[in-house]
Design a protein around this motif. Structure first.
Motif, mmCIF file in Angstrom:
data_model
loop_
_atom_site.group_PDB
_atom_site.id
_atom_site.type_symbol
_atom_site.label_atom_id
_atom_site.label_comp_id
_atom_site.label_asym_id
_atom_site.label_seq_id
_atom_site.Cartn_x
_atom_site.Cartn_y
_atom_site.Cartn_z
ATOM 1 N N ASP A 235 100.063 47.241 -65.163
ATOM 2 C CA ASP A 235 99.964 48.516 -64.454
ATOM 3 C C ASP A 235 99.877 48.347 -62.942
ATOM 4 O O ASP A 235 99.294 47.371 -62.441
ATOM 5 C CB ASP A 235 98.728 49.290 -64.928
ATOM 6 N N PHE A 239 96.649 52.692 -61.481
ATOM 7 C CA PHE A 239 96.624 52.984 -62.918
ATOM 8 C C PHE A 239 96.090 51.804 -63.721
ATOM 9 O O PHE A 239 96.213 51.771 -64.948
ATOM 10 C CB PHE A 239 98.038 53.343 -63.396
ATOM 11 N N ASP A 280 96.521 59.309 -65.237
ATOM 12 C CA ASP A 280 96.480 57.850 -65.364
ATOM 13 C C ASP A 280 95.417 57.239 -64.461
ATOM 14 O O ASP A 280 94.759 56.260 -64.832
ATOM 15 C CB ASP A 280 97.851 57.258 -65.040
#
Length: 337
Positions: A235, A239, A280
């Protein structure tokens, strides 16, 4: 406080420093967004800017809860507020040549100028370490603009903390940035994609200034939008559960507000739908979503609200984030009894 208001406490949206526009008023007043970022450039001075800040803060105030009002007042090329009553602040690389005690006194004065204009959060200081003067021009987000305090973690720590302490002494909360560091990248996440730091690891020496800042009691920490494959190959920074929960909450034991870098206009995150970005970030452990494009903000807000309505686990994360913001506001005197 309604669910929508709680989502709004975990959100910060931009409003022009030259005067609120219809879209920023809509987002702040109608969508209950509880925090505002003063965006752009103004030379109207403390009086003129103070009037604009007061207007924006009024739109973001609700049920006795006043907003965090933030800006970018680092110095050099990054100084949003100028004009009568505001000092012309030098670049961080020049601030780094001062004795820390001198810089702290200067930062207190700069902070008092912000506080006198109604600003209570400064998205500064930059604690990114650029590895050397030769690399600095290639480091698009930091070194190219002289935003670094020096070329070693020790230099960045001593002077970045002096700046932060000065702001705190003036009653302005500093947000140290951009964790875990943008000093080693070449691309600028605001204007390009694929910005990657392939060097930094979880227990990297370049994280030291952030650790020192947390140990010194800074109340805010901003997450970089870059990609750190040696920390989290899955990620991007905003996030990443590994970066936010593992490193910031775990390794650094930071208990304050974790704010995103801008995730509305930043090209680095453009592949993620706007409605999903805030979700997120909160899911990864963040506290407050920063959106510097008020026209994109409704989609991001709606995405967070709908996720909280559908998913009790996410709703609890929103509640936790809102509570943390409200507790900091209470400590700051921003909540009326």
């Amino acid at each position: 406080m309604t669910l929508g208001q709680r989502v709004g406490q975990a959100f910060m949206v931009s409003s022009p420093v030259t005067g609120a526009d219809a879209q920023s008023v809509h987002v702040l007043a109608d969508l209950h967004v509880g925090n505002v970022f003063m965006k752009g450039r103004s030379t109207a001075g403390t009086a003129g800017i103070g009037a604009v800040v007061a207007e924006a803060a009024g739109h973001a105030s609700e049920a006795g809860v006043r907003p965090f009002v933030a800006t970018d007042q680092e110095g050099g090329f990054v100084q949003i507020m100028r004009g009568p009553g505001f000092d012309v602040m030098p670049q961080a690389i020049e601030q780094g040549q001062l004795a820390p005690a001198t810089l702290q006194a200067d930062a207190k004065r700069w902070g008092q100028q912000l506080a006198g204009s109604g600003v209570n959060v400064n998205l500064a200081p930059v604690l990114d370490t650029v590895p050397g003067a030769a690399f600095a021009p290639r480091n698009a987000p930091i070194g190219a603009f002289g935003r670094e305090y020096g070329y070693t973690p020790a230099a960045v720590s001593s002077h970045g903390l002096a700046f932060a302490r000065g702001m705190l002494a003036a009653g302005v909360e500093p947000a140290v940035k951009h964790f875990p560091g943008l000093g080693r990248v070449t691309g600028n996440t605001d204007v390009t994609t694929g910005v990657t730091d392939s060097t930094t690891v979880r227990n990297d020496p370049y994280v030291a200034p952030f650790r020192d800042a947390v140990d010194a009691g800074v109340p805010w920490l901003m997450i970089s939008n870059a990609y750190y494959p040696k920390i989290d190959p899955q990620d991007l920074g905003p996030f990443s559960h590994v970066i936010i929960q593992g490193m910031v909450r775990g390794d650094l034991d930071f208990a304050g507000i974790i704010v995103s870098d801008d995730i509305c206009d930043a090209r680095q995150v453009a592949a993620v739908p706007a409605a999903q970005r805030g979700v997120d970030f909160i899911n990864a452990g963040g506290t407050m979503v920063l959106c510097t494009n008020q026209s994109v903000a409704p989609a991001m807000y709606q995405g967070m609200l709908e996720a909280a309505q559908k998913n009790p686990a996410f709703a609890r994360k929103i509640d936790d984030a809102a509570l943390l913001v409200l507790e900091e506001k209470a400590a700051k005197g921003l909540i009326s009894k």
